[in-house]
Design a protein around this motif. Structure first.
Motif, PDB file in Angstrom:
ATOM      1  N   ALA A   1       0.833  -1.208   0.000  1.00  0.00           N
ATOM      2  CA  ALA A   1       0.000   0.000   0.000  1.00  0.00           C
ATOM      3  C   ALA A   1       0.866   1.256   0.000  1.00  0.00           C
ATOM      4  N   ARG A   2       1.898   1.258   0.815  1.00  0.00           N
ATOM      5  CA  ARG A   2       2.801   2.417   0.877  1.00  0.00           C
ATOM      6  C   ARG A   2       3.526   2.618  -0.444  1.00  0.00           C
TER       7      ARG A   2
ATOM      8  N   THR B   1       3.177   5.807  -2.915  1.00  0.00           N
ATOM      9  CA  THR B   1       4.392   6.578  -3.209  1.00  0.00           C
ATOM     10  C   THR B   1       4.625   6.645  -4.708  1.00  0.00           C
ATOM     11  N   ALA B   2       4.478   5.525  -5.390  1.00  0.00           N
ATOM     12  CA  ALA B   2       4.699   5.500  -6.846  1.00  0.00           C
ATOM     13  C   ALA B   2       3.686   6.399  -7.553  1.00  0.00           C
ATOM     14  N   ARG B   3       2.450   6.361  -7.124  1.00  0.00           N
ATOM     15  CA  ARG B   3       1.427   7.221  -7.741  1.00  0.00           C
ATOM     16  C   ARG B   3       1.712   8.697  -7.442  1.00  0.00           C
TER      17      ARG B   3
ATOM     18  N   CYS C   1       5.181   1.488 -13.060  1.00  0.00           N
ATOM     19  CA  CYS C   1       5.245   0.179 -13.730  1.00  0.00           C
ATOM     20  C   CYS C   1       5.938  -0.844 -12.835  1.00  0.00           C
ATOM     21  N   ASN C   2       7.045  -0.455 -12.194  1.00  0.00           N
ATOM     22  CA  ASN C   2       7.720  -1.349 -11.248  1.00  0.00           C
ATOM     23  C   ASN C   2       6.756  -1.790 -10.159  1.00  0.00           C
ATOM     24  N   ALA C   3       6.048  -0.825  -9.582  1.00  0.00           N
ATOM     25  CA  ALA C   3       5.122  -1.127  -8.487  1.00  0.00           C
ATOM     26  C   ALA C   3       4.001  -2.053  -8.953  1.00  0.00           C
ATOM     27  N   LEU C   4       3.413  -1.749 -10.110  1.00  0.00           N
ATOM     28  CA  LEU C   4       2.316  -2.574 -10.621  1.00  0.00           C
ATOM     29  C   LEU C   4       2.773  -3.987 -10.940  1.00  0.00           C
ATOM     30  N   MET C   5       3.938  -4.117 -11.568  1.00  0.00           N
ATOM     31  CA  MET C   5       4.400  -5.456 -11.949  1.00  0.00           C
ATOM     32  C   MET C   5       4.792  -6.272 -10.721  1.00  0.00           C
TER      33      MET C   5
END
Length: 166
Positions: free
Chosen positions: A44-45, A49-51, A60-64
């Motif tokens: 969640a954090r 943070t990525a958004r 993309c890193n976070a989603l993958m």
């Protein structure tokens, strides 16, 4: 890690934000240790943070990693379809074939999980071909694809995927 002091120098060694990747690592560790609550907090954090950063590569890193790979690795695949679709849309919008391969792999794996086996394998296989062509540096996708192949009785295809991972 202090963004003001460290980011300029750390930014020279690659495009990935180091705070983002550290959170990915913490989410991975907690997933492997089956500390689901702690893993969920890091995911969640990380996603927030990525958004907030607004950089496509970091999102993309976070989603993958945390939206697709870890849920499958941890046996909790809810939301993979949504995350793979978002990753695919970003990949297409920004012309990022590396991430598109991962989006299609995980989108296909989720279809397979839902019972759309033939369609799922078409998409997952297309994703694997893109991952191989992009010379992706991690072998996790090869392993989760091999597992899906093995579970579907596609033993030769599973073997080829594991050979790539090797």
């Amino acid at each position: 890690y202090d963004r003001e002091r460290h980011e300029k120098e750390l930014g020279k060694v690659g495009p990935s934000n180091h705070a983002i990747m550290t959170m990915v690592g913490l989410a991975e560790i907690n997933t492997v240790l089956e500390h689901d609550g702690e893993a969920d907090r890091w995911v969640a954090r990380l996603m927030q943070t990525a958004r907030d950063m607004g950089q496509v590569h970091n999102l993309c890193n976070a989603l993958m990693f945390c939206g697709c790979f870890l849920p499958i690795l941890g046996g909790r695949p809810e939301g993979v379809d949504r995350n793979a679709a978002e990753l695919k849309a970003l990949s297409q919008e920004h012309k990022l074939p590396y991430w598109l391969g991962h989006a299609e792999l995980f989108g296909g794996l989720d279809q397979i999980r839902r019972g759309n086996v033939d369609e799922g394998f078409v998409e997952a296989r297309r994703g694997m071909q893109q991952i191989v062509a992009s010379k992706a540096f991690m072998n996790g996708p090869y392993i989760v694809y091999a597992e899906a192949c093995q579970q579907a009785g596609r033993i030769d295809e599973a073997r080829r995927s594991l050979e790539r991972a090797k």
